[in-house]
Write an enzyme that holds these catalytic residues in place. Structure first.
Site, PDB file in Angstrom:
ATOM      1  N   GLU A   1     -48.017 -44.209  13.980  1.00  0.00           N
ATOM      2  CA  GLU A   1     -48.341 -43.642  15.349  1.00  0.00           C
ATOM      3  C   GLU A   1     -49.947 -44.133  15.540  1.00  0.00           C
ATOM      4  O   GLU A   1     -50.916 -43.648  14.641  1.00  0.00           O
ATOM      5  CB  GLU A   1     -48.105 -42.383  15.731  1.00  0.00           C
ATOM      6  CG  GLU A   1     -46.410 -42.339  16.199  1.00  0.00           C
ATOM      7  CD  GLU A   1     -46.146 -40.828  16.371  1.00  0.00           C
ATOM      8  OE1 GLU A   1     -45.371 -40.678  17.228  1.00  0.00           O
ATOM      9  OE2 GLU A   1     -46.637 -39.860  15.792  1.00  0.00           O
TER      10      GLU A   1
ATOM     11  N   CYS B   1     -57.306 -43.220  17.435  1.00  0.00           N
ATOM     12  CA  CYS B   1     -56.931 -42.571  16.181  1.00  0.00           C
ATOM     13  C   CYS B   1     -55.853 -43.335  15.629  1.00  0.00           C
ATOM     14  O   CYS B   1     -54.787 -43.366  16.034  1.00  0.00           O
ATOM     15  CB  CYS B   1     -56.409 -41.129  16.550  1.00  0.00           C
ATOM     16  SG  CYS B   1     -55.859 -40.012  15.245  1.00  0.00           S
TER      17      CYS B   1
ATOM     18  N   CYS C   1     -47.306 -39.171   4.086  1.00  0.00           N
ATOM     19  CA  CYS C   1     -48.393 -38.719   3.296  1.00  0.00           C
ATOM     20  C   CYS C   1     -47.826 -38.191   2.063  1.00  0.00           C
ATOM     21  O   CYS C   1     -46.921 -37.512   2.252  1.00  0.00           O
ATOM     22  CB  CYS C   1     -49.138 -37.658   4.229  1.00  0.00           C
ATOM     23  SG  CYS C   1     -50.736 -37.364   3.420  1.00  0.00           S
TER      24      CYS C   1
ATOM     25  N   CYS D   1     -50.175 -30.823   3.490  1.00  0.00           N
ATOM     26  CA  CYS D   1     -50.903 -29.718   4.031  1.00  0.00           C
ATOM     27  C   CYS D   1     -49.794 -28.842   4.988  1.00  0.00           C
ATOM     28  O   CYS D   1     -49.262 -29.329   5.647  1.00  0.00           O
ATOM     29  CB  CYS D   1     -52.094 -30.234   5.009  1.00  0.00           C
ATOM     30  SG  CYS D   1     -53.003 -31.320   3.655  1.00  0.00           S
TER      31      CYS D   1
ATOM     32  N   CYS E   1     -49.642 -29.431   8.739  1.00  0.00           N
ATOM     33  CA  CYS E   1     -49.604 -30.788   9.228  1.00  0.00           C
ATOM     34  C   CYS E   1     -48.242 -31.317   9.259  1.00  0.00           C
ATOM     35  O   CYS E   1     -47.301 -31.298   8.351  1.00  0.00           O
ATOM     36  CB  CYS E   1     -50.531 -31.621   8.371  1.00  0.00           C
ATOM     37  SG  CYS E   1     -50.463 -33.151   8.849  1.00  0.00           S
TER      38      CYS E   1
ATOM     39  N   CYS F   1     -53.689 -33.799  17.064  1.00  0.00           N
ATOM     40  CA  CYS F   1     -54.021 -33.939  15.656  1.00  0.00           C
ATOM     41  C   CYS F   1     -52.888 -33.100  14.916  1.00  0.00           C
ATOM     42  O   CYS F   1     -52.285 -32.026  15.372  1.00  0.00           O
ATOM     43  CB  CYS F   1     -55.208 -32.987  15.431  1.00  0.00           C
ATOM     44  SG  CYS F   1     -56.759 -33.640  15.748  1.00  0.00           S
TER      45      CYS F   1
HETATM   46  N1  SAH Z   1     -55.168 -37.119   5.771  1.00  0.00           N
HETATM   47  C1  SAH Z   1     -56.539 -37.133   6.613  1.00  0.00           C
HETATM   48  C2  SAH Z   1     -56.569 -37.758   7.993  1.00  0.00           C
HETATM   49  C3  SAH Z   1     -55.316 -37.421   9.028  1.00  0.00           C
HETATM   50  S1  SAH Z   1     -55.130 -35.681   9.423  1.00  0.00           S
HETATM   51  C4  SAH Z   1     -57.141 -35.752   6.495  1.00  0.00           C
HETATM   52  O1  SAH Z   1     -56.267 -34.792   6.233  1.00  0.00           O
HETATM   53  O2  SAH Z   1     -58.023 -35.440   6.942  1.00  0.00           O
HETATM   54  C5  SAH Z   1     -56.458 -35.515  10.773  1.00  0.00           C
HETATM   55  C6  SAH Z   1     -57.067 -34.219  11.039  1.00  0.00           C
HETATM   56  O3  SAH Z   1     -55.889 -33.453  11.831  1.00  0.00           O
HETATM   57  C7  SAH Z   1     -57.062 -33.258   9.787  1.00  0.00           C
HETATM   58  O4  SAH Z   1     -58.521 -32.748   9.911  1.00  0.00           O
HETATM   59  C8  SAH Z   1     -55.827 -32.472   9.789  1.00  0.00           C
HETATM   60  O5  SAH Z   1     -56.482 -31.047   8.914  1.00  0.00           O
HETATM   61  C9  SAH Z   1     -55.732 -32.288  11.135  1.00  0.00           C
HETATM   62  N2  SAH Z   1     -54.704 -31.673  11.470  1.00  0.00           N
HETATM   63  C10 SAH Z   1     -53.226 -31.772  10.780  1.00  0.00           C
HETATM   64  N3  SAH Z   1     -52.250 -30.998  11.333  1.00  0.00           N
HETATM   65  C11 SAH Z   1     -52.898 -30.283  12.443  1.00  0.00           C
HETATM   66  C12 SAH Z   1     -52.335 -29.536  13.579  1.00  0.00           C
HETATM   67  N4  SAH Z   1     -50.930 -29.232  13.491  1.00  0.00           N
HETATM   68  N5  SAH Z   1     -53.243 -29.014  14.289  1.00  0.00           N
HETATM   69  C13 SAH Z   1     -54.520 -29.444  14.321  1.00  0.00           C
HETATM   70  N6  SAH Z   1     -55.024 -30.208  13.374  1.00  0.00           N
HETATM   71  C14 SAH Z   1     -54.262 -30.838  12.543  1.00  0.00           C
HETATM   72 FE1  SF4 Z   2     -51.573 -35.985   4.879  1.00  0.00          FE
HETATM   73 FE2  SF4 Z   2     -51.599 -34.293   6.958  1.00  0.00          FE
HETATM   74 FE3  SF4 Z   2     -52.841 -33.199   4.751  1.00  0.00          FE
HETATM   75 FE4  SF4 Z   2     -54.149 -35.271   6.470  1.00  0.00          FE
HETATM   76  S1  SF4 Z   2     -53.830 -33.006   6.888  1.00  0.00           S
HETATM   77  S2  SF4 Z   2     -53.754 -34.986   4.018  1.00  0.00           S
HETATM   78  S3  SF4 Z   2     -52.234 -36.603   6.798  1.00  0.00           S
HETATM   79  S4  SF4 Z   2     -50.517 -33.580   5.134  1.00  0.00           S
END
Ligand code: SAH
Ligand code: SF4
Length: 387
Positions: free
Chosen positions: A114, A128, A135, A139, A142, A364
């Site tokens: 996406e 974005c 991934c 996390c 996420c 995000c």
């Molecule tokens: N993998 C990379 C880039 C993609 S994530 C990283 O983790 O930085 C992009 C951003 O969205 C990151 O800061 C991530 O922590 C944040 N993010 C992920 N899930 C989210 C959620 N459910 N609500 C708000 N931000 C979120």
């Molecule tokens: Fe992967 Fe989501 Fe963690 Fe970014 S925030 S490293 S996309 S699991």
């Protein structure tokens, strides 16, 4: 379990033709050598031919060699035989009430990612982009993290996301001054620093002044903290750095961002301090997702300020965006405002990021493709690679 045998005779199977190379993923130098190799240009003219083809692809956005009218017919035919400049398939396009647009792009069978355009972010609007399908990291807040890694996206697939957005917005070509798409953030699906070669090549292409021409200072790469790749990222791309921090102590960050167990906060902060080009004019961004009762107390805010002391930085506070089955709640507004005020008083800009495109799950951390349905086997590779 079990192995499926292919019982068709070799002669009955369709011949395997490798997919054509998409020229949009080649840097200018690589393009010149490929054109010479393919016999489209003689070695002395490689550079010149590459410049012509480059302009068609990256300035005018053409998707067909036939449109490259300043190339001889036989050169166009040769190109057509060996290469492509076509777009991948856009399988879904959604537009949010707030103007955010989201495209689900299919790069091949089961390979989908996406891309989201957010108007009013950066100078005019930010795109974005995704760097991987799925991934390897998990996390806990996420949505992408619940999806196994399917594979890295290649440079042409990353560039294609920008092309698809520009097709839709209508910016081929466009004057820098009145563009809607002015910034790129690698904050879509995937961990860009596990795919640095392709990310760096894509940034070379996207930032080239005779093409899409988005300056490196308007390109931000966000990482969960792959510390050994921070210096190579800065040296190779001169991109702006964003760190997904989310916690200011190791115990909590180990839980929220499990890569912290491998590269704990002390190492991460040392890596950020050493990031090439970091200065007051080129500050790092720390992203901090606000999770109710987890990381949003005034004490957490003070610990954060302590942790980043001396680093030219701003803190993006991201209200948690829920997704189906997510284990957290977003902090209340007063908790977010109190947190922001503490960080702000310590001298750091601490904008609260307004959630965008929530109604189309484009905010995000809400991104997630359906690719996992096709490749459940990738779970095993995720388990191997997870830290
Ligand atoms: N993998 C990379 C880039 C993609 S994530 C990283 O983790 O930085 C992009 C951003 O969205 C990151 O800061 C991530 O922590 C944040 N993010 C992920 N899930 C989210 C959620 N459910 N609500 C708000 N931000 C979120
Ligand atoms: Fe992967 Fe989501 Fe963690 Fe970014 S925030 S490293 S996309 S699991």
């Amino acid at each position: 379990m079990g192995v499926t045998l292919d019982l068709t005779r070799a002669a009955d199977r369709p011949a395997q033709t490798p997919p054509k190379v998409n020229l949009a993923g080649l840097t200018r130098d690589a393009l010149a050598s490929v054109l010479v190799e393919a016999g489209v240009a003689d070695p002395r003219k490689g550079r010149m031919r590459a410049n012509q083809v480059w302009r068609w692809i990256h300035n005018f956005g053409v998707t067909d060699f036939a449109a490259m009218t300043d190339l001889a017919k036989d050169a166009r035919a040769l190109l057509q035989d060996r290469f492509t400049v076509a777009r991948p398939q856009v399988v879904e396009r959604q537009v949010s009430r707030d103007g955010t647009r989201k495209w689900l792009i299919r790069f091949g069978p089961g390979i989908e990612a996406e891309t989201v355009y957010i108007p009013g972010v950066g100078r005019a609007g930010a795109l974005c982009v995704s760097s991987q399908v799925g991934c390897t990291l998990n996390c806990t807040f996420c949505h992408t993290g619940t999806q196994p890694l399917v594979r890295n996206l290649t440079a042409d697939e990353i560039v294609a996301q920008v092309q698809v957005a520009r097709d839709d917005i209508g910016e081929w070509p466009s004057d820098k001054a009145d563009r809607m798409l002015s910034n790129i953030v690698f904050m879509g699906m995937g961990e860009p620093l596990y795919n640095l070669d392709h990310v760096a090549a894509a940034i070379d292409i996207i930032s080239d002044n005779e093409g899409i021409a988005i300056s490196r200072r308007r390109i931000t790469v966000s990482t969960s903290g792959v510390v050994p790749e921070l210096t190579p990222l800065g040296a190779r791309t001169q991109a702006m750095l964003a760190i997904s921090l989310h916690a200011a102590n190791d115990a909590l960050r180990d839980e929220l961002v499990p890569i912290n167990r491998k590269y704990p906060l002390a190492d991460l902060m040392a890596g950020v301090r050493a990031y090439p080009g970091l200065s007051n004019a080129r500050r790092a961004t720390f992203e901090y997702v606000m999770l109710k009762g987890i990381n949003d107390s005034p004490a957490d805010a003070r610990a954060l300020v302590q942790l980043i002391k001396g680093i030219p930085a701003k803190i993006n506070l991201i209200p948690f965006n829920p997704w189906p089955g997510s284990p957290y709640e977003c902090s209340g507004w007063s908790a977010i405002e109190t947190f922001a005020a503490i960080v702000n008083r310590a001298g750091y800009a601490s904008p609260i990021r307004t959630p965008r495109g929530r109604d189309i799950l484009a905010a995000c951390g809400q991104l997630k493709s359906e690719s996992e349905k096709v490749r459940a086997s990738a779970k095993r590779s995720q388990d191997r690679q997870a830290v």
